[in-house]
Enzyme design. Structure first.
Site, short mmCIF file in Angstrom:
data_model
loop_
_atom_site.label_atom_id
_atom_site.label_comp_id
_atom_site.label_asym_id
_atom_site.label_seq_id
_atom_site.Cartn_x
_atom_site.Cartn_y
_atom_site.Cartn_z
N PRO A 1 1.53 12.69 6.38
CA PRO A 1 1.49 11.03 6.27
C PRO A 1 2.60 10.45 7.23
O PRO A 1 3.66 10.97 7.86
CB PRO A 1 2.31 11.02 4.83
CG PRO A 1 2.53 12.29 4.31
CD PRO A 1 2.40 13.22 5.50
N GLU A 2 1.88 9.31 7.62
CA GLU A 2 2.66 8.57 8.83
C GLU A 2 2.95 7.13 8.32
O GLU A 2 2.85 6.96 6.74
CB GLU A 2 1.75 8.27 10.03
CG GLU A 2 1.42 9.46 10.65
CD GLU A 2 0.33 9.41 11.93
OE1 GLU A 2 0.41 8.36 12.51
OE2 GLU A 2 -0.30 10.33 12.24
#
Ligand SMILES: [Zn+2]
Length: 308
Positions: free
Chosen positions: A2-3
């Protein structure tokens, strides 16, 4: 992994469903998830606390509690926060469970908030913000957050143009810009038409403006789409739903395909120290270093690559 857009989507979910609620009880299964302190520290820190807010710095989720402590969650590679009915069957690798009291005013029934993490690189920490420099020292070292901070191309230029580091690792450096990972670095550089190997010192002001504008546009569009969920389906929001921004990726995961931006280049994939970089050799032409002569070998290869 996840960014920023995925973590921001989770943050918004927490804001809607968890902020204002009392944690009546907490359980910790896997010690590795709470390795920074201990299971007891996390259980004691959460039990009886009310969540006051849901914040984000880069990829870090931060929830100040009414006890004065702050809950920090980092999803790392495979972490998920999932909201569920009390007593529902928990998925494998559920390492932390927070039992949330119901909240009549907002119509929220009691619930469980699960931290699920198959690869256990993720972390759950409860810390005293006054000792943040000791307990979570990396927070102070984070660079500018593209969406949470007030900033512009001038600040970005100051960060990028003094560095000889190549653009791709520069954008991934959390001390420079916080929250960007492999997917969005590739997409931002493609949209800004800049080669990933260009050193920061080679950037002109108009290049920095393009990076800034595309960073804002792409990250905001991805937040609106609920983030990117790749084929491994590792990333989901608080309700277990995937995002849809992966459908808008132009280079990431498209190696060997015709570039959908220019229709001429074929997307290439480079691997540096275990990380892959995707770019279009036509949209993102290499540029001769400045100052200095153009190397003939590079120019010839470049021309050959674009004539296809
Ligand atoms: Zn292209």
């Amino acid at each position: 992994m996840p960014e920023l857009p995925e973590v921001e989507t989770v943050r918004r979910g927490l804001e809607r469903t968890v902020v204002g609620r009392l944690i009546t009880r907490a359980e910790v299964g896997r010690q590795r998830t709470v390795r920074r302190t201990s299971a007891d520290a996390v259980i004691n820190g959460l039990t009886g606390a009310t969540v006051l807010a849901a914040q984000r710095r880069g990829k870090y989720l931060l929830a100040p509690l009414d006890t004065g402590d702050t809950l920090m969650v980092h999803l790392r590679m495979t972490g998920q926060l999932l909201l569920s009915e009390p007593g529902a069957g928990r998925p494998p690798h559920t390492h932390v469970v927070m039992h949330l009291a119901g909240q009549e005013a907002s119509g929220h029934p009691p619930a469980e908030l699960w931290f699920v993490d198959p690869r256990t690189f993720g972390e759950v920490v409860v810390f005293d913000p006054e000792h943040a420099d000791v307990e979570v020292p990396e927070l102070a070292g984070l660079g500018l957050d593209p969406l949470a901070d007030e900033w512009g191309p001038t600040e970005l230029g100051t960060l990028l143009r003094r560095r000889t580091t190549h653009l791709k690792p520069l954008l991934l450096d959390q001390h420079v810009v916080a929250g960007i990972g492999n997917i969005y670095a590739d997409e931002i550089l493609h949209a800004a038409r800049l080669h990933p190997d260009l050193p920061g010192t080679a950037l002109r002001h108009r290049d920095v403006v393009r990076i800034y504008d595309e960073m804002q546009r792409i990250l905001n569009a991805s937040v609106r789409a609920g983030g990117s969920t790749l084929r491994d389906a590792q990333y989901v929001d608080l309700m277990g739903a995937g995002g849809s921004y992966q459908d808008d990726h132009r280079v990431y995961g498209r190696a060997g395909e015709r570039c959908i931006t220019c229709g001429r280049g074929v997307v290439r994939r480079l691997v540096h120290s275990g990380r892959s970089t995707h770019y279009c050799p036509v949209c993102q032409r290499p540029r001769a270093p400045r100052p200095g002569p153009v190397r003939a070998g590079r120019a010839i290869r470049h021309t050959a690559g674009t004539s296809r």
